[in-house]
Enzyme design. Structure first.
Site, PDB file in Angstrom:
ATOM      1  N   CYS A   1     -20.322  -3.713   2.339  1.00  9.58           N
ATOM      2  CA  CYS A   1     -19.281  -4.511   2.996  1.00  9.58           C
ATOM      3  C   CYS A   1     -19.392  -4.423   4.512  1.00  9.58           C
ATOM      4  O   CYS A   1     -19.205  -5.428   5.216  1.00  9.58           O
ATOM      5  CB  CYS A   1     -17.902  -4.056   2.525  1.00  9.58           C
ATOM      6  SG  CYS A   1     -17.518  -4.508   0.819  1.00  9.58           S
TER       7      CYS A   1
ATOM      8  N   GLY B   1       0.815  -1.207   0.000  1.00  7.24           N
ATOM      9  CA  GLY B   1       0.000   0.000   0.000  1.00  7.24           C
ATOM     10  C   GLY B   1       0.844   1.250   0.000  1.00  7.24           C
ATOM     11  O   GLY B   1       1.867   1.337  -0.691  1.00  7.24           O
ATOM     12  N   TRP B   2       0.446   2.227   0.804  1.00 12.64           N
ATOM     13  CA  TRP B   2       1.179   3.483   0.902  1.00 12.64           C
ATOM     14  C   TRP B   2       2.277   3.405   1.963  1.00 12.64           C
ATOM     15  O   TRP B   2       2.828   4.423   2.350  1.00 12.64           O
ATOM     16  CB  TRP B   2       0.217   4.621   1.219  1.00 12.64           C
ATOM     17  CG  TRP B   2      -0.760   4.897   0.112  1.00 12.64           C
ATOM     18  CD1 TRP B   2      -0.583   5.719  -0.969  1.00 12.64           C
ATOM     19  CD2 TRP B   2      -2.071   4.330  -0.026  1.00 12.64           C
ATOM     20  NE1 TRP B   2      -1.699   5.702  -1.766  1.00 12.64           N
ATOM     21  CE2 TRP B   2      -2.632   4.851  -1.218  1.00 12.64           C
ATOM     22  CE3 TRP B   2      -2.823   3.437   0.734  1.00 12.64           C
ATOM     23  CZ2 TRP B   2      -3.913   4.504  -1.653  1.00 12.64           C
ATOM     24  CZ3 TRP B   2      -4.097   3.083   0.294  1.00 12.64           C
ATOM     25  CH2 TRP B   2      -4.631   3.621  -0.880  1.00 12.64           C
ATOM     26  N   GLY B   3       2.547   2.200   2.449  1.00  7.13           N
ATOM     27  CA  GLY B   3       3.668   2.002   3.356  1.00  7.13           C
ATOM     28  C   GLY B   3       3.351   2.167   4.822  1.00  7.13           C
ATOM     29  O   GLY B   3       4.274   2.335   5.641  1.00  7.13           O
TER      30      GLY B   3
END
Length: 371
Positions: free
Chosen positions: A341, A164-166
């Site tokens: 969800c 992902g973005w880390g």
């Protein structure tokens, strides 16, 4: 013979849902063509009809919670969806060419969207709400829990598959003194992630997981296994095994389904996660055989309900600033995604598992941290 509306009304009543009723979970129908769409195309028809504004519910999350908890959706199984259910068995929808599609169509649609929707660390997986009061705390606690489960120590080298973005790498490097390598198939995640982690020993790679072949002390994968596909589960585990040192630990964090012989949701596959597929315990277990020992299996799927509701609130609040970047239908599509969800996790129709795996089993046993 009952009409489509009459039949749908009968099913919904069994779920405690009324057509044009007064409860927040009731279905407000603006066009009766909805019923034919649902019976002919299942949730694909239901979702597309919602996107088109043909029906509403004041609380979509409650609508889906009641619907899925009742089980009446299993009685709508249109013949035309049979091919969709067979595709994942007949074809490899997540091969090395198709694998990049979800990056382009989901994760690359705008960092500004995800920055507005997610917590301050930009964690796009289930939070851990045991002691948390808000989304930021829940995601911090999930990252801490994951680090503790991996028994991180300074100097270790960590692989994050689907980074992902880390968020995990940033947290682990800053708090546990480890070095991290993360792979993702999203160009936008690499671009923003490198900015966010620029002062840390963190490396981002735009790379398919199948190309990995180097040793790591620990491996983690948070919310990426849902993009692997059952045709590739064994290959995925082979990659993890060859990259994990003999005394290492591997934490696999994934959404899971209760029954193996079910197809991916066709609406989610078309509009949200192309070629996505949720695994079952049996499917994961089969892929682990002769590759890993399961040291710990932890289900906190009920926490995804609160996580998704938090994401929706952030998204809804930010929509006035985001709307110029997206088509008009995007709001209803994203709302349907997040709240359907949330209802599914609340109904326990789907789960969230963290597996802790070792190559040969830990002598003396593994102890889950109390976090």
């Amino acid at each position: 013979m009952a009409s489509s509306k009459e039949y749908c009304n009968e099913l919904l009543n069994r779920a405690g849902i009324q057509i044009n009723g007064s409860h927040p979970w009731d279905m407000q129908v603006h066009d009766d063509s909805v019923f034919d769409q649902v019976l002919s195309r299942g949730n694909l028809g239901l979702g597309e009809a919602y996107m088109a504004g043909l029906w509403d519910a004041e609380r979509l999350d409650q609508f889906f919670h009641r619907l899925l908890r009742s089980g009446v959706q299993d009685e709508v199984n249109p013949a035309r969806l049979i091919f969709h259910s067979l595709k994942s068995r007949l074809f490899n929808l997540q091969d090395d060419k198709r694998a990049w599609e979800v990056g382009q169509k989901h994760y690359d649609i705008g960092n500004n969207l995800y920055q507005a929707m997610l917590d301050e660390r930009m964690v796009y997986t289930c939070g851990y709400w045991r002691n948390a009061d808000n989304l930021d705390e829940a995601q911090r606690d999930k990252l801490e829990l994951s680090c503790q489960k991996l028994q991180l120590k300074p100097g270790m080298r960590i692989l994050d598959i689907g980074c992902g973005w880390g968020s995990f790498m940033q947290y682990a490097a800053a708090n546990f003194g480890v070095e991290c390598v993360g792979v993702t198939i999203s160009k936008e995640q690499v671009r923003l992630g490198e900015e966010r982690c620029k002062d840390l020993p963190v490396e981002f790679r735009l790379q398919d997981y199948r190309d990995l072949d180097e040793p790591f002390d620990r491996i983690i994968s948070l919310g990426m296994f849902e993009h692997v596909g059952q045709k590739n589960y064994e290959d995925y585990m082979e990659v993890a095994r060859r990259c994990l040192k003999d005394d290492g630990l591997f934490l696999l964090h994934t959404i899971g389904k209760n029954v193996s012989d079910t197809a991916a949701d066709p609406w989610i596959s078309r509009y949200i996660f192309p070629n996505g597929e949720i695994p079952s315990i049996a499917q994961i277990g089969s892929a682990l055989e002769e590759r890993f020992v399961c040291e710990d299996l932890h289900n906190f799927g009920a926490d995804y309900d609160r996580t998704l509701m938090g994401w929706f609130k952030n998204f809804d609040d930010a929509w006035p600033q985001l709307q110029d970047n997206y088509e008009k239908s995007f709001y209803r599509m994203w709302k349907y995604y997040l709240l359907s969800c949330a209802g599914a996790f609340r109904a326990r129709d789907i789960q969230l598992w963290q597996w802790v795996l070792s190559k040969e089993g830990i002598e003396g046993g593994y102890q889950r941290p109390f976090v």
